[in-house]
Design an enzyme around this catalytic site. Sequence first.
Site, PDB file in Angstrom:
ATOM      1  N   LYS A  16      76.148  26.311  40.646  1.00 53.06           N
ATOM      2  CA  LYS A  16      74.857  26.000  40.053  1.00 53.06           C
ATOM      3  C   LYS A  16      74.347  27.260  39.365  1.00 53.06           C
ATOM      4  CE  LYS A  16      74.216  21.741  41.546  1.00 53.06           C
ATOM      5  NZ  LYS A  16      74.078  20.586  40.608  1.00 53.06           N
ATOM      6  N   GLU A 198      69.876  33.822  36.985  1.00 50.96           N
ATOM      7  CA  GLU A 198      71.103  33.536  36.238  1.00 50.96           C
ATOM      8  C   GLU A 198      72.184  34.575  36.533  1.00 50.96           C
ATOM      9  OE1 GLU A 198      70.477  31.294  32.151  1.00 50.96           O
ATOM     10  OE2 GLU A 198      69.324  33.152  32.187  1.00 50.96           O
ATOM     11  N   ASN A 199      73.430  34.116  36.426  1.00 49.45           N
ATOM     12  CA  ASN A 199      74.613  34.975  36.548  1.00 49.45           C
ATOM     13  C   ASN A 199      74.700  35.690  37.899  1.00 49.45           C
ATOM     14  OD1 ASN A 199      75.357  34.363  33.827  1.00 49.45           O
ATOM     15  ND2 ASN A 199      73.807  35.848  33.137  1.00 49.45           N
ATOM     16  N   ARG A 200      74.102  35.080  38.916  1.00 48.68           N
ATOM     17  CA  ARG A 200      74.107  35.613  40.283  1.00 48.68           C
ATOM     18  C   ARG A 200      73.393  36.966  40.399  1.00 48.68           C
ATOM     19  NH1 ARG A 200      74.988  30.991  40.696  1.00 48.68           N
ATOM     20  NH2 ARG A 200      76.676  29.974  41.829  1.00 48.68           N
ATOM     21  N   LEU A 201      72.556  37.292  39.399  1.00 45.24           N
ATOM     22  CA  LEU A 201      71.789  38.537  39.460  1.00 45.24           C
ATOM     23  C   LEU A 201      70.410  38.213  40.038  1.00 45.24           C
ATOM     24  CD1 LEU A 201      72.837  40.141  36.051  1.00 45.24           C
ATOM     25  CD2 LEU A 201      73.721  40.623  38.353  1.00 45.24           C
TER      26      LEU A 201
END
Length: 222
Positions: A16, A198-201
């Site tokens: 996700k 977003e982007n696991r950040l």
Amino acid sequence: MTDPDAVPLDPAAMRKQYRAEGLAESGLAATPVAQFAHWFEQAATEAHLFEPNAMVVSTASAEGRPSVRTVLLKQFDEQGFVFYTNYDSRKARELAENPYVSLLFPWHPMARQVIVTGIARRTGRDETAAYFRTRPHGSQLGAWASAQSSVISSRAELDASYTELESRYPEGEQVPVPPNWGGFRVAPQTVEFWQGRENRLHDRLRYVAEPDGGWRVERLSP
């Protein structure tokens, strides 16, 4: 029946993308409990999450063997986070040996988590009794019927215990507070607010208790 030709689900392929607003230091409340109250209200009234007060409680024995379960938060204030249980349960026995505890509020639909670490202490009997009186009649009987965490022979044994109590204390009759049942208040030492990005950040801001009673905030790398 299970379809032998079905392709098993691959958890590594489940992804996700979190697109929520960020969490900035400038937007935090002065204390972690005030910040928790804000997020908790959003979880309950805006996101309408199912049981937003459900939290994962992690304890460990004196030997460091961990155990975990989901429990319902019943109160919170600047003194800590309160839940109730049978004092003979595994969690209570472990807290008697090792009072350090961690709480996790997994608000997945909002891409949020709150992680609390702290020390658990039993609530007073007056406070326990006051809360017990607010429980539905059936839940009061259930606190007596269940010898929580103990091995029982069957569901029928549990149901029979409840039925016997139901006849002894019918609806409308006051149920005494079980002597081995009560609350724990977790006094927080750290409280982390996790916001998916977003982007696991992800944003991770953690309040840490200071010796003078104040709090410092630190940002953790995701």
